[in-house]
Write a protein that holds these residues in place. Sequence first.
Motif, PDB file in Angstrom:
ATOM      1  N   PRO A 131      46.959  42.312  28.544  1.00  0.00           N
ATOM      2  CA  PRO A 131      46.248  41.638  29.605  1.00  0.00           C
ATOM      3  C   PRO A 131      46.444  40.738  30.091  1.00  0.00           C
ATOM      4  O   PRO A 131      46.792  39.936  31.682  1.00  0.00           O
ATOM      5  CB  PRO A 131      44.360  41.997  30.293  1.00  0.00           C
ATOM      6  N   TYR A 132      46.008  39.215  29.808  1.00  0.00           N
ATOM      7  CA  TYR A 132      46.522  37.956  29.962  1.00  0.00           C
ATOM      8  C   TYR A 132      48.013  37.967  30.145  1.00  0.00           C
ATOM      9  O   TYR A 132      48.444  37.521  31.120  1.00  0.00           O
ATOM     10  CB  TYR A 132      45.949  37.285  28.939  1.00  0.00           C
ATOM     11  N   ALA A 134      50.565  39.982  30.950  1.00  0.00           N
ATOM     12  CA  ALA A 134      50.940  41.116  32.058  1.00  0.00           C
ATOM     13  C   ALA A 134      50.108  40.550  33.183  1.00  0.00           C
ATOM     14  O   ALA A 134      50.956  39.960  33.899  1.00  0.00           O
ATOM     15  CB  ALA A 134      49.710  42.325  32.262  1.00  0.00           C
ATOM     16  N   GLY A 135      49.145  39.518  33.279  1.00  0.00           N
ATOM     17  CA  GLY A 135      48.170  39.193  34.920  1.00  0.00           C
ATOM     18  C   GLY A 135      49.829  37.726  34.789  1.00  0.00           C
ATOM     19  O   GLY A 135      49.973  36.835  36.343  1.00  0.00           O
TER      20      GLY A 135
END
Lengths: 356, 283
Positions: A131-132, A134-135
Amino acid sequence: MTVRTSIPETRVEPVTKKRTVPPLLRHVLFALGAFAVVVVLTLVTDEFTNLRIATIGYYLVAVAGLTLLTGLTGQVSLGHGAFMFIGAYTVALLVRRVPSFPLWADLLLASAAGGLAGLLAGAAAARLRGPYLAGATLALAVGLPALTRRFQDFLGGSNGLSFTVHSRPAGIGVPELRWQTWIVWLSVLIALVLVLNIVRGRLGRDFRAVRDDEVAASLGGIAVGRTKILAFLISAVCGGLAGGLQAFLLGTAAPGSFTPALSLSLLAAVVLGGLGSLWGALWGAVALVYFQAWSEDLADALHLNTDVANNLPLAVYGVILIVVVLAFPRGIQGGFQRLRGLLRRSAEKKENHENH
Amino acid sequence: MQEFLDLTLGGISAGAVYAALGLALVIIYRATRVVNFAQPALALISTYLAYSVTRATGSYWLGFAVAIVAGTVLGVATERLLIRPLRHRSELSSIIVTLGLLLVLQAIAGMIWSNEPLAFPYAFDFVGRFSANDLFVVLVVLVIAALVLVVFKYTPLGLRMRAAAFAPEVARTLGVRVGLMLTVGWGLAAAVGSLAGLLATPPFLFPNVLDGVFVYALTAAVLGGLDNPLGTIAGGFVLGVGLSYVSGYLGPEMVTIAALAILVVVLIVRPSGLFGRAKVRRV
């Protein structure tokens, strides 16, 4: 928390004893064959379809790059449109400011510019996961096009930059668009041969090892960080080239073509085609172009109002992402492989039957 | 000096919104280890519903209430229909599915309400330096954040939710309905997210209105460590003020790039966020 992904494992090809043609030559021959197919296709179809074929070409190289990154090394990028943005503006600026440069140099520099950005992004990304990452890449996709408004004089603001490239040498009697389609596909196939060799080679094995288990990979002597950065670099070079080709084909580079939705639809194409397979990238690219086309046709046929028609492709990409992940995690290429397996098995069964 | 003060105050009210949307991400991440990329779209649909209800009835507050309820329902539905089937799948699967939902919901919003910007009202008077509306935004977000913290820390529900998130198997043996707790978490988060959407949207509502806000909220959550509600709220305010200076002194177009730069720099220095605890990864 386990970090294992459920990306389908790439099939290990059985070692055949009779393989005498070296892989590079095989890939080059294959690319020449593919180019011949494209040329024939453009000759028998109208201008409109020519444009679509060319569009599939540049999406293919972008999707293939993203496949290498997400499918092979397991790094999600939601910002790949940003590399296309960089490639497109590089070509636009070069054509306008340095018209003496030949087209191939423009395209090479577009790829290089994309690669440079990828190197920077990759250096940051190597420390991030899931998620990091992706963000951070999503922020790239949202933020970068805004630069055009900051440097209005240089990058043309929200209207972007328009230009014309006369790439067709005098004396060749093909329509301009057909010629452009050939140039696009020639560049795409050269890039794909290079990518294919990387994927099939030692580096490709490293990529998959990093994806499957980073700790094991590093114990096995693979420099995990460097491998991840390399994957980002290669994939961003593909993105830069794709953007450059798009600008060359359309004669324009504008921020409106590089919204976060573009990045997400590239990811949709990767997922739909089948994570981790370069053939999947082709199906994904074809789908990307034809879903757009079909939704336009459908909107016309059903007399849908413009609000619905404009948003139909996005809705389709979104549904694809959801349905494929929930129901067909191996995508189109996975479906083909399964079909082939079934056919082979049923053929074997028949053979056994006849023998007995 | 005058400008500096204005920018600071403006940053505080913007930061409150980032903190609220970031809080929505953190609640879900804590409970299910999923970053809900569809969060801005859930908030978007709620905000459009608020717009329609407000237009039909003339009451801002009725629309407000409808949006919060609708957001909760959407969050619950997302967890039940899309996230639960992916329980045993990779991180990548849930990222992709929530992104898919983002695209679908944004497209649906565009289909129903068109891609053109619609005028969306502020809750209170918004004119002047730190207007009534700014005060309202900051207060609401602080109250909500405090409520969420109290619920998590001091109520039996919060205890069960934490248990379900951190040790689902143990929690289950002790009689906690783990699945229900995850659903409650999604509902709660989506309600907070919708609130953030309502506060962030004015003056204009269009399908991509929350894209930027989402990036900042994600940045705030990452600054806070993705796991840490207090850190996220602090991260939201710090980011809001910081980006307000960037906007004022460098130009509003630089804000997203600045957020990206902050995100990258922080993650390089501290991969688990400014306020996050570094975790040892188990092999």
